[in-house]
Design a protein around this motif. Structure first.
Motif, PDB file in Angstrom:
ATOM      1  N   SER A   1       0.848  -1.338   0.013  1.00  0.00           N
ATOM      2  CA  SER A   1       0.022  -0.121   0.108  1.00  0.00           C
ATOM      3  C   SER A   1       0.951   1.243  -0.086  1.00  0.00           C
ATOM      4  O   SER A   1       1.970   1.168   0.790  1.00  0.00           O
ATOM      5  CB  SER A   1      -1.063   0.043   1.312  1.00  0.00           C
ATOM      6  OG  SER A   1      -1.943  -0.860   1.202  1.00  0.00           O
ATOM      7  N   SER A   2       0.116   2.199  -0.700  1.00  0.00           N
ATOM      8  CA  SER A   2       0.918   3.613  -0.793  1.00  0.00           C
ATOM      9  C   SER A   2      -0.514   4.386  -0.195  1.00  0.00           C
ATOM     10  O   SER A   2      -1.423   4.909  -1.028  1.00  0.00           O
ATOM     11  CB  SER A   2       1.064   3.946  -1.891  1.00  0.00           C
ATOM     12  OG  SER A   2       1.458   5.517  -1.745  1.00  0.00           O
TER      13      SER A   2
ATOM     14  N   ALA B   1      -8.938  11.616   3.288  1.00  0.00           N
ATOM     15  CA  ALA B   1     -10.134  10.810   2.526  1.00  0.00           C
ATOM     16  C   ALA B   1      -9.617  10.919   0.901  1.00  0.00           C
ATOM     17  O   ALA B   1     -10.415  11.128   0.073  1.00  0.00           O
ATOM     18  CB  ALA B   1     -11.150  11.676   2.485  1.00  0.00           C
ATOM     19  N   SER B   2      -8.447  11.168   0.620  1.00  0.00           N
ATOM     20  CA  SER B   2      -7.937  11.364  -0.592  1.00  0.00           C
ATOM     21  C   SER B   2      -6.544  10.305  -0.930  1.00  0.00           C
ATOM     22  O   SER B   2      -6.058  10.063  -0.175  1.00  0.00           O
ATOM     23  CB  SER B   2      -7.753  12.704  -1.145  1.00  0.00           C
ATOM     24  OG  SER B   2      -6.489  13.247  -0.398  1.00  0.00           O
ATOM     25  N   ARG B   3      -6.572  10.132  -2.151  1.00  0.00           N
ATOM     26  CA  ARG B   3      -5.435   9.369  -2.720  1.00  0.00           C
ATOM     27  C   ARG B   3      -5.436   7.874  -2.230  1.00  0.00           C
ATOM     28  O   ARG B   3      -6.249   7.619  -1.307  1.00  0.00           O
ATOM     29  CB  ARG B   3      -4.085  10.134  -2.591  1.00  0.00           C
ATOM     30  CG  ARG B   3      -4.361  11.218  -3.495  1.00  0.00           C
ATOM     31  CD  ARG B   3      -2.837  12.026  -3.339  1.00  0.00           C
ATOM     32  NE  ARG B   3      -3.162  13.291  -2.411  1.00  0.00           N
ATOM     33  CZ  ARG B   3      -2.429  13.766  -1.743  1.00  0.00           C
ATOM     34  NH1 ARG B   3      -1.343  13.577  -1.517  1.00  0.00           N
ATOM     35  NH2 ARG B   3      -2.782  14.676  -0.733  1.00  0.00           N
TER      36      ARG B   3
ATOM     37  N   ASN C   1      -5.839  14.739 -10.463  1.00  0.00           N
ATOM     38  CA  ASN C   1      -6.747  15.302 -11.255  1.00  0.00           C
ATOM     39  C   ASN C   1      -6.190  16.639 -12.177  1.00  0.00           C
ATOM     40  O   ASN C   1      -6.957  16.833 -13.255  1.00  0.00           O
ATOM     41  CB  ASN C   1      -8.078  15.819 -10.458  1.00  0.00           C
ATOM     42  CG  ASN C   1      -8.859  14.979  -9.970  1.00  0.00           C
ATOM     43  OD1 ASN C   1      -9.156  13.809 -10.644  1.00  0.00           O
ATOM     44  ND2 ASN C   1      -9.384  15.132  -8.616  1.00  0.00           N
ATOM     45  N   SER C   2      -5.280  17.049 -11.618  1.00  0.00           N
ATOM     46  CA  SER C   2      -4.528  18.053 -12.619  1.00  0.00           C
ATOM     47  C   SER C   2      -2.918  17.738 -12.594  1.00  0.00           C
ATOM     48  O   SER C   2      -2.519  17.060 -11.735  1.00  0.00           O
ATOM     49  CB  SER C   2      -4.866  19.401 -11.837  1.00  0.00           C
ATOM     50  OG  SER C   2      -4.176  19.519 -10.368  1.00  0.00           O
TER      51      SER C   2
END
Length: 153
Positions: A16-17, A22-24, A70-71
């Motif tokens: 895992s990374s 609550a992201s990535r 996303n960017s």
């Protein structure tokens, strides 16, 4: 740790990374019934990718799970490619969420450089989108982006 939530009866190994709150975050789960011995593990500290090389049923293989941002995807793919190339041992299997499409049949209305960067990424690594190869003209998608008003597949 989030990876403990992934532990199921069938899971033998977890690479895992973890991302932010609550992201990535990405993981590679190996069944306890699948003989796998890792030889090299590269974990991104930002939760964007994990690269694992090792013996899978006595064959060298490199497994990669990616969660592209996303960017700034162009910058992300450009920096990720050499890391994968340094880690490749045997066949390369990549999965994940690339937050982009590379084929011109389904372009996003955003910067076309993103699609070009993803195509360059594929070319440099010698990888193919197997689903798109088998279904070149299919109008099926895995996600609708309201922000981009487009389907992504």
């Amino acid at each position: 740790m989030e990876s403990k939530k992934l532990r199921q009866n069938w899971v033998g190994q977890i690479f895992s990374s973890p991302g932010g709150k609550a992201s990535r975050g990405v993981s590679i789960l190996i069944s306890k019934n699948m003989p796998f011995k890792s030889s090299n593990v590269h974990v991104d500290q930002e939760g964007r990718y994990v690269i694992v090389s090792g013996l899978l049923q006595n064959e060298m293989v490199t497994l990669v799970n990616v969660y592209a941002p996303n960017s700034l995807q162009s910058k992300f793919f450009t920096s990720l490619c050499p890391k994968i190339l340094q880690s490749i041992e045997g066949p390369l299997i990549i999965g994940g969420d690339f937050n982009s499409v590379c084929d011109p049949i389904h372009p996003l209305p955003s910067d076309k450089n993103i699609s070009a960067a993803l195509r360059d990424f594929q070319s440099e690594l010698g990888i193919t989108d197997v689903w798109r190869l088998v279904h070149p003209d299919a109008r099926e998608y895995s996600f609708y982006s309201g922000a981009h008003n487009s389907y992504q597949g």
